[in-house]
Motif scaffolding. Structure first.
Motif, short mmCIF file in Angstrom:
data_model
loop_
_atom_site.label_atom_id
_atom_site.label_comp_id
_atom_site.label_asym_id
_atom_site.label_seq_id
_atom_site.Cartn_x
_atom_site.Cartn_y
_atom_site.Cartn_z
N ARG A 47 12.73 -5.55 69.23
CA ARG A 47 12.89 -4.44 68.28
C ARG A 47 11.91 -3.34 68.64
O ARG A 47 10.99 -3.56 69.42
CB ARG A 47 12.65 -4.90 66.84
N PHE A 48 12.11 -2.16 68.05
CA PHE A 48 11.18 -1.08 68.31
C PHE A 48 9.84 -1.41 67.64
O PHE A 48 9.79 -1.86 66.50
CB PHE A 48 11.71 0.25 67.74
N ALA A 49 8.76 -1.17 68.35
CA ALA A 49 7.42 -1.37 67.82
C ALA A 49 6.53 -0.25 68.35
O ALA A 49 6.52 0.03 69.54
CB ALA A 49 6.86 -2.73 68.22
N TRP A 50 5.82 0.37 67.43
CA TRP A 50 4.92 1.46 67.78
C TRP A 50 3.49 0.99 67.53
O TRP A 50 3.15 0.64 66.39
CB TRP A 50 5.25 2.68 66.94
N HIS A 51 2.68 0.94 68.54
CA HIS A 51 1.30 0.45 68.46
C HIS A 51 1.28 -0.93 67.81
O HIS A 51 0.47 -1.20 66.92
CB HIS A 51 0.42 1.43 67.68
N ASP A 52 2.18 -1.78 68.27
CA ASP A 52 2.33 -3.13 67.73
C ASP A 52 1.00 -3.86 67.73
O ASP A 52 0.30 -3.91 68.73
CB ASP A 52 3.35 -3.89 68.58
N GLY A 53 0.62 -4.40 66.57
CA GLY A 53 -0.63 -5.13 66.44
C GLY A 53 -1.85 -4.27 66.25
O GLY A 53 -2.95 -4.78 66.07
N ALA A 54 -1.68 -2.95 66.27
CA ALA A 54 -2.83 -2.06 66.12
C ALA A 54 -2.65 -1.10 64.95
O ALA A 54 -3.31 -0.07 64.90
CB ALA A 54 -3.04 -1.27 67.41
N MET A 55 -1.77 -1.43 64.03
CA MET A 55 -1.51 -0.55 62.89
C MET A 55 -2.53 -0.85 61.79
O MET A 55 -2.50 -1.92 61.18
CB MET A 55 -0.09 -0.77 62.37
N LEU A 56 -3.46 0.06 61.57
CA LEU A 56 -4.48 -0.13 60.55
C LEU A 56 -3.95 0.30 59.19
O LEU A 56 -3.30 1.35 59.08
CB LEU A 56 -5.73 0.68 60.89
N PRO A 57 -4.21 -0.48 58.14
CA PRO A 57 -3.76 -0.10 56.80
C PRO A 57 -4.34 1.25 56.39
O PRO A 57 -5.50 1.55 56.68
CB PRO A 57 -4.29 -1.21 55.90
N ALA A 58 -3.53 2.07 55.78
CA ALA A 58 -3.92 3.38 55.25
C ALA A 58 -4.28 4.40 56.32
O ALA A 58 -4.79 5.47 56.01
CB ALA A 58 -5.06 3.25 54.24
N ALA A 59 -4.03 4.10 57.59
CA ALA A 59 -4.28 5.08 58.65
C ALA A 59 -3.22 6.17 58.60
O ALA A 59 -2.05 5.90 58.36
CB ALA A 59 -4.27 4.40 60.01
N ALA A 60 -3.65 7.41 58.82
CA ALA A 60 -2.74 8.55 58.76
C ALA A 60 -2.47 9.08 60.18
O ALA A 60 -3.27 8.88 61.09
CB ALA A 60 -3.32 9.66 57.90
N LEU A 61 -1.34 9.76 60.32
CA LEU A 61 -1.03 10.42 61.59
C LEU A 61 -2.11 11.44 61.91
O LEU A 61 -2.68 12.07 61.01
CB LEU A 61 0.30 11.17 61.49
#
Length: 169
Positions: A47-61
């Motif tokens: 499946r599509f994954a963007w920065h898989d495993g590195a998504m920090l909670p509440a992080a903004a673009l």
């Protein structure tokens, strides 16, 4: 998605993309409404994954959300971030939210939503080899499938693997 040569052999899509990351996802979204241009994109992940495993909670673009897959090139595209928000019933909430930026998790949801709308994307297929075959390229996958094309786009991701036919080694 395939054409034929004068001798009846399948020519395949006009373009094959290897790797489905944001750049190739954006390219696919821009090609999608072009009936004269065919494409097929392959990704080994399921499946599509963007920065898989590195998504920090509440992080903004760190960039404006209008730098999405398509808006700078085609602001009227059905694959825009604003259309995603509208279709999810979240446009007004997003516009009036008192926050400093768009959450990265929401943007990953946008990417997955867009990927789900594009039938030219093939997940769970690892490309193992690209060969030059006369005036076309043949793209070989791990299951023995072969796709012919005249144009190739590599979306290498964070750890690139460039086929030897491209590097000349």
């Amino acid at each position: 998605m395939t054409g034929t040569m004068n001798d009846g052999r399948a020519t395949g899509p006009d373009l094959v993309g290897i790797g489905i990351e944001p750049a190739n996802l954006g390219l696919s979204a821009l090609i999608d409404p072009q009936p004269a241009l065919t494409a097929r994109f392959f990704e080994r992940r399921s499946r599509f994954a963007w920065h898989d495993g590195a998504m920090l909670p509440a992080a903004a673009l760190q960039v404006p959300p209008l730098k999405d897959l398509v808006t700078p090139v085609d602001p009227t595209s059905r694959f825009s971030f604003l259309n995603f928000l509208a279709e999810q019933g979240r446009l007004y909430r997003h516009l009036i939210a008192a926050r400093s930026g768009t959450p990265r998790e929401e943007f990953e949801q946008y990417y997955r939503w867009a990927a789900d709308l594009m039938p030219q994307l093939t997940f769970g297929t690892e490309i193992t080899e690209v060969r030059i075959d006369g005036e076309k390229l043949t793209v070989h996958d791990a299951t023995g499938g072969v796709t012919g094309t005249r144009n190739l786009v590599l979306g290498s991701g964070r750890r690139p693997h460039v086929p030897s036919c491209v590097t000349g080694t």
